[in-house]
Motif scaffolding. Structure first.
Motif, PDB file in Angstrom:
ATOM      1  N   THR A 174       9.026  29.040 -22.236  1.00  0.00           N
ATOM      2  CA  THR A 174      10.140  28.097 -22.264  1.00  0.00           C
ATOM      3  C   THR A 174      10.242  27.410 -20.903  1.00  0.00           C
ATOM      4  N   THR A 175      11.203  27.763 -20.104  1.00  0.00           N
ATOM      5  CA  THR A 175      11.405  27.141 -18.794  1.00  0.00           C
ATOM      6  C   THR A 175      10.188  27.384 -17.905  1.00  0.00           C
ATOM      7  N   HIS A 176       9.703  26.317 -17.262  1.00  0.00           N
ATOM      8  CA  HIS A 176       8.527  26.448 -16.400  1.00  0.00           C
ATOM      9  C   HIS A 176       8.781  25.651 -15.125  1.00  0.00           C
ATOM     10  N   ASN A 177       9.018  26.369 -14.053  1.00  0.00           N
ATOM     11  CA  ASN A 177       9.234  25.750 -12.748  1.00  0.00           C
ATOM     12  C   ASN A 177       7.931  25.824 -11.955  1.00  0.00           C
ATOM     13  N   ILE A 178       7.473  24.677 -11.459  1.00  0.00           N
ATOM     14  CA  ILE A 178       6.194  24.594 -10.755  1.00  0.00           C
ATOM     15  C   ILE A 178       6.409  23.929  -9.403  1.00  0.00           C
ATOM     16  N   LYS A 179       5.825  24.520  -8.364  1.00  0.00           N
ATOM     17  CA  LYS A 179       5.799  23.926  -7.031  1.00  0.00           C
ATOM     18  C   LYS A 179       4.344  23.775  -6.609  1.00  0.00           C
ATOM     19  N   LEU A 180       3.985  22.570  -6.183  1.00  0.00           N
ATOM     20  CA  LEU A 180       2.618  22.248  -5.779  1.00  0.00           C
ATOM     21  C   LEU A 180       2.504  22.164  -4.261  1.00  0.00           C
ATOM     22  N   ASP A 181       1.348  22.582  -3.766  1.00  0.00           N
ATOM     23  CA  ASP A 181       1.003  22.411  -2.352  1.00  0.00           C
ATOM     24  C   ASP A 181      -0.504  22.204  -2.277  1.00  0.00           C
ATOM     25  N   GLY A 182      -0.913  20.947  -2.473  1.00  0.00           N
ATOM     26  CA  GLY A 182      -2.336  20.634  -2.466  1.00  0.00           C
ATOM     27  C   GLY A 182      -3.039  21.256  -3.656  1.00  0.00           C
ATOM     28  N   ASN A 240       0.811  -1.224   0.000  1.00  0.00           N
ATOM     29  CA  ASN A 240       0.000   0.000   0.000  1.00  0.00           C
ATOM     30  C   ASN A 240       0.843   1.272   0.000  1.00  0.00           C
ATOM     31  N   LYS A 241       1.986   1.235   0.681  1.00  0.00           N
ATOM     32  CA  LYS A 241       2.849   2.418   0.741  1.00  0.00           C
ATOM     33  C   LYS A 241       3.364   2.779  -0.649  1.00  0.00           C
ATOM     34  N   VAL A 242       3.799   1.796  -1.419  1.00  0.00           N
ATOM     35  CA  VAL A 242       4.284   2.035  -2.775  1.00  0.00           C
ATOM     36  C   VAL A 242       3.141   2.500  -3.669  1.00  0.00           C
ATOM     37  N   THR A 243       1.986   1.875  -3.544  1.00  0.00           N
ATOM     38  CA  THR A 243       0.817   2.259  -4.349  1.00  0.00           C
ATOM     39  C   THR A 243       0.411   3.701  -4.051  1.00  0.00           C
ATOM     40  N   ASP A 244       0.377   4.067  -2.771  1.00  0.00           N
ATOM     41  CA  ASP A 244       0.026   5.440  -2.397  1.00  0.00           C
ATOM     42  C   ASP A 244       1.047   6.435  -2.952  1.00  0.00           C
ATOM     43  N   GLU A 245       2.325   6.081  -2.876  1.00  0.00           N
ATOM     44  CA  GLU A 245       3.372   6.956  -3.387  1.00  0.00           C
ATOM     45  C   GLU A 245       3.240   7.138  -4.899  1.00  0.00           C
ATOM     46  N   LEU A 246       2.963   6.063  -5.620  1.00  0.00           N
ATOM     47  CA  LEU A 246       2.773   6.163  -7.071  1.00  0.00           C
ATOM     48  C   LEU A 246       1.540   6.992  -7.408  1.00  0.00           C
ATOM     49  N   GLN A 247       0.479   6.840  -6.651  1.00  0.00           N
ATOM     50  CA  GLN A 247      -0.730   7.648  -6.892  1.00  0.00           C
ATOM     51  C   GLN A 247      -0.451   9.122  -6.646  1.00  0.00           C
ATOM     52  N   ASN A 248       0.322   9.420  -5.609  1.00  0.00           N
ATOM     53  CA  ASN A 248       0.673  10.816  -5.335  1.00  0.00           C
ATOM     54  C   ASN A 248       1.543  11.398  -6.451  1.00  0.00           C
ATOM     55  N   GLN A 249       2.495  10.613  -6.940  1.00  0.00           N
ATOM     56  CA  GLN A 249       3.344  11.072  -8.040  1.00  0.00           C
ATOM     57  C   GLN A 249       2.529  11.285  -9.311  1.00  0.00           C
ATOM     58  N   LEU A 250       1.602  10.396  -9.572  1.00  0.00           N
ATOM     59  CA  LEU A 250       0.743  10.531 -10.740  1.00  0.00           C
ATOM     60  C   LEU A 250      -0.134  11.777 -10.618  1.00  0.00           C
ATOM     61  N   ARG A 251      -0.710  12.027  -9.453  1.00  0.00           N
ATOM     62  CA  ARG A 251      -1.554  13.221  -9.232  1.00  0.00           C
ATOM     63  C   ARG A 251      -0.716  14.474  -9.451  1.00  0.00           C
ATOM     64  N   GLU A 252       0.522  14.487  -8.931  1.00  0.00           N
ATOM     65  CA  GLU A 252       1.396  15.646  -9.096  1.00  0.00           C
ATOM     66  C   GLU A 252       1.721  15.872 -10.575  1.00  0.00           C
ATOM     67  N   LEU A 253       2.010  14.809 -11.277  1.00  0.00           N
ATOM     68  CA  LEU A 253       2.311  14.912 -12.708  1.00  0.00           C
ATOM     69  C   LEU A 253       1.106  15.452 -13.482  1.00  0.00           C
ATOM     70  N   LEU A 254      -0.081  14.946 -13.188  1.00  0.00           N
ATOM     71  CA  LEU A 254      -1.294  15.413 -13.868  1.00  0.00           C
ATOM     72  C   LEU A 254      -1.591  16.870 -13.530  1.00  0.00           C
ATOM     73  N   ASP A 255      -1.401  17.258 -12.273  1.00  0.00           N
ATOM     74  CA  ASP A 255      -1.626  18.657 -11.884  1.00  0.00           C
ATOM     75  C   ASP A 255      -0.644  19.582 -12.597  1.00  0.00           C
ATOM     76  N   LYS A 256       0.627  19.191 -12.651  1.00  0.00           N
ATOM     77  CA  LYS A 256       1.611  20.034 -13.337  1.00  0.00           C
ATOM     78  C   LYS A 256       1.295  20.147 -14.830  1.00  0.00           C
ATOM     79  N   GLU A 257       0.861  19.068 -15.444  1.00  0.00           N
ATOM     80  CA  GLU A 257       0.508  19.131 -16.869  1.00  0.00           C
ATOM     81  C   GLU A 257      -0.702  20.041 -17.085  1.00  0.00           C
ATOM     82  N   SER A 258      -1.669  19.999 -16.189  1.00  0.00           N
ATOM     83  CA  SER A 258      -2.832  20.893 -16.300  1.00  0.00           C
ATOM     84  C   SER A 258      -2.407  22.350 -16.191  1.00  0.00           C
ATOM     85  N   ILE A 259      -1.455  22.629 -15.301  1.00  0.00           N
ATOM     86  CA  ILE A 259      -0.952  23.999 -15.148  1.00  0.00           C
ATOM     87  C   ILE A 259      -0.195  24.424 -16.403  1.00  0.00           C
TER      88      ILE A 259
END
Length: 185
Positions: free
Chosen positions: A83-91, A3-22
């Protein structure tokens, strides 16, 4: 997988999707500005968002968008490239520093002139009702190159017969695309 690995992968996927939306939000801004698509521009900001173009404009983004027809009236060409796009997420909030090269050909009292700006957008984004939008956008100019007489020549024989981009509904993309629609993200 545990479950820990699955949760970590889900969090990484959510972050990736959020950054792509931005990133898509920022790119839609460039398209809306260049095509003078004010309905699309309005859809990119939250109603209470702030736009800060320095001494040029600072206040509610919706007021800025209301002024865009007058601001863009002398613009013959607008061409924004991020060009360069630096993004920091917090919820459901995020910040971004976006490098931009923006070319403007405008008509002044002495005729057409060119402005090339290398700058950055300092953005704050919020995800509300599942959609990322700007909550604050500040524009910085790091350097500017102004040509008092335009160097653009769309009449040169080398490009005779080429499709030429234009602001507004006259742009050839509106006839070409069926999935990209004016006024929508």
């Amino acid at each position: 997988m545990n479950n820990k690995v699955t949760d970590e992968l889900q969090n990484q996927l959510r972050e990736l999707l959020d950054k792509e939306s931005i990133r898509e939000l920022v790119q839609a801004y460039c398209n809306a500005a260049d095509r003078h698509d004010h309905a699309k521009m309005r859809s990119l900001y939250h109603e209470d968002a702030i736009d800060d173009h320095g001494a040029f404009f600072h206040g509610p983004a919706m007021d800025f968008i209301d002024k865009l027809p007058d601001i863009q009236a002398p613009m013959r060409i607008l061409h924004h490239n991020v060009t360069t796009h630096n993004i920091k997420l917090d919820g459901h909030k995020a910040e971004g520093e976006v490098y931009v090269l923006a070319f403007h050909q405008a008509e002044g009292e002495q005729g057409l002139f060119d402005v090339l700006i290398g700058g950055r957008y300092l953005d704050k984004y919020e995800k509300r009702d599942g959609l990322w939008k700007f909550s604050y956008r500040a524009v910085l100019a790091d350097w500017v190159n102004i040509q008092d007489q335009t160097v653009v020549n769309l009449e040169h024989p080398f490009i005779a017969g080429s499709n030429i981009g234009k602001p507004g509904l006259d742009d050839p993309s509106y006839e070409f695309f069926k999935m990209f629609r004016r006024g929508r993200r």
